[in-house]
Write a protein that holds these residues in place. Structure first.
Motif, PDB file in Angstrom:
ATOM      1  N   GLN A 210      88.238 -59.099 -43.452  1.00 35.70           N
ATOM      2  CA  GLN A 210      86.915 -58.788 -42.902  1.00 35.70           C
ATOM      3  C   GLN A 210      86.319 -57.531 -43.519  1.00 35.70           C
ATOM      4  O   GLN A 210      85.117 -57.440 -43.716  1.00 35.70           O
ATOM      5  CB  GLN A 210      87.011 -58.609 -41.386  1.00 35.70           C
ATOM      6  CG  GLN A 210      87.096 -59.922 -40.658  1.00 35.70           C
ATOM      7  CD  GLN A 210      86.581 -59.814 -39.236  1.00 35.70           C
ATOM      8  OE1 GLN A 210      86.287 -58.748 -38.735  1.00 35.70           O
ATOM      9  NE2 GLN A 210      86.481 -60.943 -38.574  1.00 35.70           N
ATOM     10  N   LEU A 211      87.198 -56.546 -43.827  1.00 40.38           N
ATOM     11  CA  LEU A 211      86.698 -55.319 -44.437  1.00 40.38           C
ATOM     12  C   LEU A 211      86.125 -55.597 -45.809  1.00 40.38           C
ATOM     13  O   LEU A 211      85.071 -55.070 -46.188  1.00 40.38           O
ATOM     14  CB  LEU A 211      87.832 -54.300 -44.567  1.00 40.38           C
ATOM     15  CG  LEU A 211      88.040 -53.340 -43.419  1.00 40.38           C
ATOM     16  CD1 LEU A 211      89.090 -52.318 -43.784  1.00 40.38           C
ATOM     17  CD2 LEU A 211      86.726 -52.634 -43.104  1.00 40.38           C
ATOM     18  N   ARG A 213      84.939 -58.412 -46.799  1.00 39.24           N
ATOM     19  CA  ARG A 213      83.691 -59.159 -46.617  1.00 39.24           C
ATOM     20  C   ARG A 213      82.560 -58.232 -46.215  1.00 39.24           C
ATOM     21  O   ARG A 213      81.435 -58.361 -46.696  1.00 39.24           O
ATOM     22  CB  ARG A 213      83.885 -60.245 -45.563  1.00 39.24           C
ATOM     23  CG  ARG A 213      84.810 -61.313 -46.063  1.00 39.24           C
ATOM     24  CD  ARG A 213      84.788 -62.518 -45.168  1.00 39.24           C
ATOM     25  NE  ARG A 213      85.341 -63.639 -45.913  1.00 39.24           N
ATOM     26  CZ  ARG A 213      85.764 -64.751 -45.354  1.00 39.24           C
ATOM     27  NH1 ARG A 213      85.693 -64.901 -44.068  1.00 39.24           N
ATOM     28  NH2 ARG A 213      86.240 -65.717 -46.093  1.00 39.24           N
ATOM     29  N   ALA A 214      82.886 -57.307 -45.311  1.00 33.65           N
ATOM     30  CA  ALA A 214      81.863 -56.352 -44.883  1.00 33.65           C
ATOM     31  C   ALA A 214      81.341 -55.591 -46.096  1.00 33.65           C
ATOM     32  O   ALA A 214      80.129 -55.417 -46.260  1.00 33.65           O
ATOM     33  CB  ALA A 214      82.447 -55.383 -43.861  1.00 33.65           C
ATOM     34  N   ALA A 215      82.261 -55.172 -46.952  1.00 30.78           N
ATOM     35  CA  ALA A 215      81.852 -54.409 -48.138  1.00 30.78           C
ATOM     36  C   ALA A 215      80.999 -55.278 -49.059  1.00 30.78           C
ATOM     37  O   ALA A 215      80.025 -54.813 -49.656  1.00 30.78           O
ATOM     38  CB  ALA A 215      83.078 -53.897 -48.875  1.00 30.78           C
ATOM     39  N   GLN A 216      81.371 -56.552 -49.130  1.00 27.65           N
ATOM     40  CA  GLN A 216      80.606 -57.463 -49.987  1.00 27.65           C
ATOM     41  C   GLN A 216      79.174 -57.606 -49.479  1.00 27.65           C
ATOM     42  O   GLN A 216      78.219 -57.560 -50.251  1.00 27.65           O
ATOM     43  CB  GLN A 216      81.297 -58.828 -50.003  1.00 27.65           C
ATOM     44  CG  GLN A 216      81.080 -59.601 -51.277  1.00 27.65           C
ATOM     45  CD  GLN A 216      81.836 -60.914 -51.254  1.00 27.65           C
ATOM     46  OE1 GLN A 216      82.811 -61.073 -50.512  1.00 27.65           O
ATOM     47  NE2 GLN A 216      81.397 -61.860 -52.034  1.00 27.65           N
ATOM     48  N   VAL A 217      79.049 -57.766 -48.157  1.00 25.37           N
ATOM     49  CA  VAL A 217      77.714 -57.865 -47.570  1.00 25.37           C
ATOM     50  C   VAL A 217      76.960 -56.549 -47.760  1.00 25.37           C
ATOM     51  O   VAL A 217      75.755 -56.536 -47.995  1.00 25.37           O
ATOM     52  CB  VAL A 217      77.806 -58.229 -46.072  1.00 25.37           C
ATOM     53  CG1 VAL A 217      76.442 -58.149 -45.414  1.00 25.37           C
ATOM     54  CG2 VAL A 217      78.387 -59.613 -45.904  1.00 25.37           C
ATOM     55  N   ASP A 218      77.677 -55.445 -47.683  1.00 22.84           N
ATOM     56  CA  ASP A 218      77.044 -54.139 -47.860  1.00 22.84           C
ATOM     57  C   ASP A 218      76.633 -53.881 -49.301  1.00 22.84           C
ATOM     58  O   ASP A 218      76.064 -52.833 -49.598  1.00 22.84           O
ATOM     59  CB  ASP A 218      77.991 -53.019 -47.397  1.00 22.84           C
ATOM     60  CG  ASP A 218      78.034 -52.914 -45.878  1.00 22.84           C
ATOM     61  OD1 ASP A 218      77.127 -53.473 -45.237  1.00 22.84           O
ATOM     62  OD2 ASP A 218      78.963 -52.292 -45.344  1.00 22.84           O
ATOM     63  N   GLY A 219      76.962 -54.813 -50.184  1.00 23.47           N
ATOM     64  CA  GLY A 219      76.480 -54.701 -51.558  1.00 23.47           C
ATOM     65  C   GLY A 219      77.449 -54.059 -52.518  1.00 23.47           C
ATOM     66  O   GLY A 219      77.065 -53.645 -53.609  1.00 23.47           O
ATOM     67  N   ALA A 220      78.738 -53.967 -52.130  1.00 27.26           N
ATOM     68  CA  ALA A 220      79.710 -53.322 -53.006  1.00 27.26           C
ATOM     69  C   ALA A 220      80.116 -54.257 -54.142  1.00 27.26           C
ATOM     70  O   ALA A 220      80.378 -55.437 -53.924  1.00 27.26           O
ATOM     71  CB  ALA A 220      80.936 -52.917 -52.202  1.00 27.26           C
ATOM     72  N   ASN A 224      83.799 -51.327 -56.527  1.00 21.24           N
ATOM     73  CA  ASN A 224      83.577 -50.530 -55.327  1.00 21.24           C
ATOM     74  C   ASN A 224      84.404 -51.031 -54.148  1.00 21.24           C
ATOM     75  O   ASN A 224      84.856 -50.253 -53.327  1.00 21.24           O
ATOM     76  CB  ASN A 224      82.099 -50.533 -54.941  1.00 21.24           C
ATOM     77  CG  ASN A 224      81.325 -49.485 -55.715  1.00 21.24           C
ATOM     78  OD1 ASN A 224      81.870 -48.433 -56.021  1.00 21.24           O
ATOM     79  ND2 ASN A 224      80.087 -49.783 -56.051  1.00 21.24           N
ATOM     80  N   HIS A 228      86.758 -48.429 -52.415  1.00 24.03           N
ATOM     81  CA  HIS A 228      86.436 -47.975 -51.064  1.00 24.03           C
ATOM     82  C   HIS A 228      87.249 -48.677 -49.980  1.00 24.03           C
ATOM     83  O   HIS A 228      87.361 -48.163 -48.882  1.00 24.03           O
ATOM     84  CB  HIS A 228      84.951 -48.182 -50.770  1.00 24.03           C
ATOM     85  CG  HIS A 228      84.058 -47.244 -51.537  1.00 24.03           C
ATOM     86  ND1 HIS A 228      83.803 -45.961 -51.141  1.00 24.03           N
ATOM     87  CD2 HIS A 228      83.394 -47.417 -52.699  1.00 24.03           C
ATOM     88  CE1 HIS A 228      83.008 -45.371 -52.010  1.00 24.03           C
ATOM     89  NE2 HIS A 228      82.747 -46.239 -52.966  1.00 24.03           N
ATOM     90  N   PRO A 232      92.209 -47.271 -50.531  1.00 24.53           N
ATOM     91  CA  PRO A 232      92.592 -46.441 -49.382  1.00 24.53           C
ATOM     92  C   PRO A 232      93.597 -47.142 -48.483  1.00 24.53           C
ATOM     93  O   PRO A 232      94.499 -46.521 -47.939  1.00 24.53           O
ATOM     94  CB  PRO A 232      91.270 -46.211 -48.640  1.00 24.53           C
ATOM     95  CG  PRO A 232      90.212 -46.493 -49.616  1.00 24.53           C
ATOM     96  CD  PRO A 232      90.762 -47.473 -50.605  1.00 24.53           C
ATOM     97  N   GLY A 313      99.740 -39.070 -41.514  1.00 26.57           N
ATOM     98  CA  GLY A 313      98.759 -40.031 -41.018  1.00 26.57           C
ATOM     99  C   GLY A 313      99.210 -40.680 -39.727  1.00 26.57           C
ATOM    100  O   GLY A 313      98.424 -40.858 -38.803  1.00 26.57           O
ATOM    101  N   ARG A 317      97.491 -40.872 -35.935  1.00 21.90           N
ATOM    102  CA  ARG A 317      97.158 -42.134 -35.310  1.00 21.90           C
ATOM    103  C   ARG A 317      97.746 -42.225 -33.907  1.00 21.90           C
ATOM    104  O   ARG A 317      97.136 -42.737 -32.995  1.00 21.90           O
ATOM    105  CB  ARG A 317      97.674 -43.281 -36.181  1.00 21.90           C
ATOM    106  CG  ARG A 317      96.620 -44.320 -36.458  1.00 21.90           C
ATOM    107  CD  ARG A 317      97.045 -45.233 -37.588  1.00 21.90           C
ATOM    108  NE  ARG A 317      97.035 -44.554 -38.872  1.00 21.90           N
ATOM    109  CZ  ARG A 317      97.948 -44.737 -39.817  1.00 21.90           C
ATOM    110  NH1 ARG A 317      98.945 -45.558 -39.629  1.00 21.90           N
ATOM    111  NH2 ARG A 317      97.868 -44.095 -40.950  1.00 21.90           N
TER     112      ARG A 317
END
Ligand SMILES: Nc1ncnc2c1ncn2[C@@H]1O[C@H](COP(=O)(O)OP(=O)(O)O)[C@@H](O)[C@H]1O
Ligand SMILES: [Mg+2]
Lengths: 319, 365
Positions: A210-211, A213-220, A224, A228, A232, A313, A317
């Motif tokens: 999903q991350l 995909r989200a980046a793909q929709v955000d235009g990455a 990128n 991004h 990470p 980390g 958490r």
């Protein structure tokens, strides 16, 4: 800090809250220690005693003509001798080059292989299996095969280099002080990159779809998305992989031991092969032990900082 | 904002059709809910609209452009995901800025838009936090914010509330509704929760097994389900469905079952029942349209009480009519007990009849 209150606490207060000290925590868990006692005893015998014995031995002189039980107390002589010898400096430099180069290139190649194999394409399964072979075959067998590949008279690599016109004569990879260490490092990288690849492939599977995909929709762009999101996310598994590679490389013995035995003229000695030679070649048990203790301290320090960096980390958490 | 048209879209995985020839039009500024059971193809449909999956067949139009062959980033859509999909290593500010950064907007313009979106969603104090330092509801708001900053033509939301607890879900439902009204946004909203769809959407598209079953306003879907699937999926409790047989008695049709009782149908229901392809029909009735009698009554059919569920101001009774379970709502002052024999009277005006073979609703016309 209980989990129930941890949620409500702000990150700031969680960080400043004082941790209960080790002993009160141990006391609170004393029955737990009882359960692991049998295992602890076994570990004492097979791990703690050898460590103790090595440390003890490092304070004695054991000339080759003496029985081990006739060893002579030497104080810190072994340590000063080892630390001031020029061989020690050369071997340490070799070990650092060996470890850093092997770890770096194994990791980068492994990551690259994992990324290329992460995409769907025909024959992916086959490629995956092929690239895993170096890690699966016995290191001893692989070392012998590479020794032949590198051979100055019969070696395939030298012959190929001549055929393709890179050199007029086969290169003498292993019998040359200038090339021997790099040649061994290449073999080590060949073996270890597939381990890094397996680790990173496992890591890649956990990158949330999903991350991406989200980046793909955000235009990455694909780069990128990697930079991004994927990278990470791989931080944890990357650090573990690098730690494991470093530890394995500091402790390497098989490849140099079989392919060159540390030669020519000690040019390819690294710590463990050198310790082995001191102990079992020249019967200098005390010096070898001192060597081992120094190595042990270096490794512990390294491991401590690394694990600390690794768990930072997690603590944040857990809150 | 813009209109979205799905033209006969298909997505197949081998022989499995995840989305099977779906066509529908979402008007500009409309809130459409895609609803159906898990695995019916809702997410796949949404991902096709977003361009995240290659489509097997069909076309998608957003505004005045056919976007079928465009990348997600060129479709001018924004998406909100079930588990928010916030970038865990970035602060809230950077999460909101990301889509603008990727579009290479100047820094001060990004800052201005991020702050404007944060203000709309009331997350200004959270801008420097990381996602894991936020509650579920706050994360959801940030996800909405990230969709909002870009001023997209369409919002696509995939079960955005299903990770929240019940109370927060009701609250966020209102907020998303407000979001829609304030922005006059075109929204396609996926949910498996029919109650969410009914309460929020202007129109709902009910899907099952990759097929679009019905696309209409929540009221029309509720009042006139096109088939037994929609009837049983929409409404809580669901519509009771009783498979029966039609027999003709002169010019009147009667419904009967193995027990031998006969339920005469009104003139209109007779016309419907006689349209069935076989003599098998399914009688559908919502709980509030059924009257429960404690003694034999003309026009009522015998049933046996199975469970009684008091909920406070209304009591639900489940009763068996033959093999089928029928749910009836009662005033809590009426006392019935499990295993009691009762008689159920169906409201002829408000009952539904479905074809027993095709499962489609039967109409009088
Ligand atoms: N990558 C895939 N390969 C094969 N089948 C898939 C794939 N993705 C989804 N499906 C199938 O497509 C159907 C619809 O899935 P989905 O759209 O995720 O359903 P939902 O309505 O629950 O969102 C399911 O039967 C699912 O198993
Ligand atoms: Mg889904």
């Amino acid at each position: 800090m209980s989990i129930a209150t941890g949620r409500a606490a702000s990150p700031l207060s969680a960080r400043s809250a004082k941790k209960p000290n080790v002993f009160s925590r141990m006391a609170a868990h004393r029955t737990d220690y009882l359960y692991v006692l049998p295992a602890l005893i076994v570990m004492m015998v097979v791990i703690a005693y050898p460590i103790y014995y090595t440390i003890e031995l490092s304070f004695y002189r054991t000339p080759p003509n003496l029985q081990l039980r006739d060893k002579v107390w030497a104080g810190f002589d072994n340590y000063t001798a080892v630390l001031s010898s020029s061989v020690f400096h050369e071997v340490t430099l070799n070990t650092v080059i060996w470890t850093v180069a092997s770890t770096f290139f194994s990791f980068v190649l492994g990551l690259g292989a994992a990324l290329s194999l992460h995409r769907e394409f025909i024959g992916r399964g086959l490629f995956r299996a092929l690239l895993m072979i170096p890690y699966v075959v016995s290191a001893v067998a692989a070392s012998y095969v590479w020794k032949w590949l590198y051979h100055s008279d019969f070696g395939v690599i030298g012959a190929l280099a001549v055929q393709l016109g890179f050199t007029s004569e086969p290169i003498n990879f292993l019998d040359n002080r200038q090339t021997v260490l790099s040649s061994l490092i290449v073999v080590n990288i060949w073996r270890e990159f597939s381990f890094a690849m397996v680790m990173m492939m496992a890591g890649l599977q956990t990158v949330p779809e999903q991350l991406l995909r989200a980046a793909q929709v955000d235009g990455a762009t694909p780069w990128n998305r990697f930079w991004h999101v994927t990278f990470p996310h791989l931080k944890g598994v990357s650090m573990v992989t690098v730690l494991l590679l470093m530890v394995a490389n500091f402790n390497s013995i098989i490849i140099p031991f079989i392919m060159t035995g540390g030669g020519p003229a000690d040019a390819s000695h690294i710590w463990i092969t050198h310790i082995y030679q001191l102990a079992f070649g020249r019967q200098q048990w005390g010096a070898a032990a001192a060597y081992a203790v120094i190595l042990f301290i270096v490794m512990m320090a390294l491991g401590y900082f690394y694990v600390k960096a690794l768990t930072r980390g997690d603590e944040a958490r857990q809150e | 904002m813009a209109q979205v048209v799905l033209q006969d879209i298909v997505k197949s995985y081998g022989s499995l059709y995840a989305v099977n020839h779906v066509s529908l039009t979402v008007d500009d500024g409309e809130f459409v809910a895609l609803v159906g059971p898990s695995g019916c193809g809702k997410t796949t449909t949404l991902n096709l609209v977003a361009g995240l999956l290659p489509m097997t067949d069909g076309d998608i139009v957003i505004g005045d452009r056919i976007v079928t062959d465009l990348d997600p980033k060129d479709r001018d859509i924004a998406m909100v995901f079930q588990n928010y999909a916030l970038y865990p290593n970035k602060t809230v500010y950077k999460n909101l800025a990301f889509p603008l950064q990727m579009r290479k907007l100047p820094k001060d313009e990004i800052d201005q838009k991020v702050r404007a979106a944060a203000k709309v969603l009331d997350i200004v104090p959270l801008l420097e936090r990381r996602p894991r330092e936020l509650s579920g509801g706050q994360q959801q708001r940030v996800a909405l914010g990230r969709a909002l900053v870009r001023d997209p033509r369409v919002f696509l939301m995939d079960e955005p509330l299903s990770n929240l607890d019940a109370k927060l879900r009701v609250q966020m439902r209102t907020e998303i509704k407000r979001f829609h009204q304030d922005l006059n946004a075109t929204i396609i909203y996926v949910t498996h929760d029919q109650l969410e769809a009914v309460t929020m959407a202007d129109k709902m598209a009910v899907m099952n097994k990759g097929f679009l079953q019905q696309y209409d306003t929540p009221k029309n879907v509720f009042d006139n389900p096109v088939n037994t699937f929609v009837a049983s999926f929409i409404g809580s409790p669901a519509m009771s469905l009783v498979p029966l047989e039609v027999v003709q008695r002169g010019d009147q049709a009667v419904l009967t079952n193995e027990a031998g009782w006969e339920l005469p149908l009104s003139a209109m229901n007779t016309r419907k029942a006689l349209k069935a392809t076989t003599n098998k029909v399914v009688l559908g009735a919502r709980h509030s349209t059924i009257k429960l009698h404690k003694s034999e009554t003309v026009g009522a059919v015998p049933a046996r009480v199975y469970t009684v569920e008091p909920t406070g101001d209304i009591t639900f009774v489940q009763a068996f009519v033959g093999e089928a379970v029928v749910i009836v709502s009662l005033d809590p002052t009426v006392i019935v007990r499990p295993d009691e024999d009762v008689w159920l009277e169906f409201d002829q005006e408000r009952m539904h009849l479905f074809d027993g073979e095709t499962t489609m609703a039967l109409s009088a016309a």
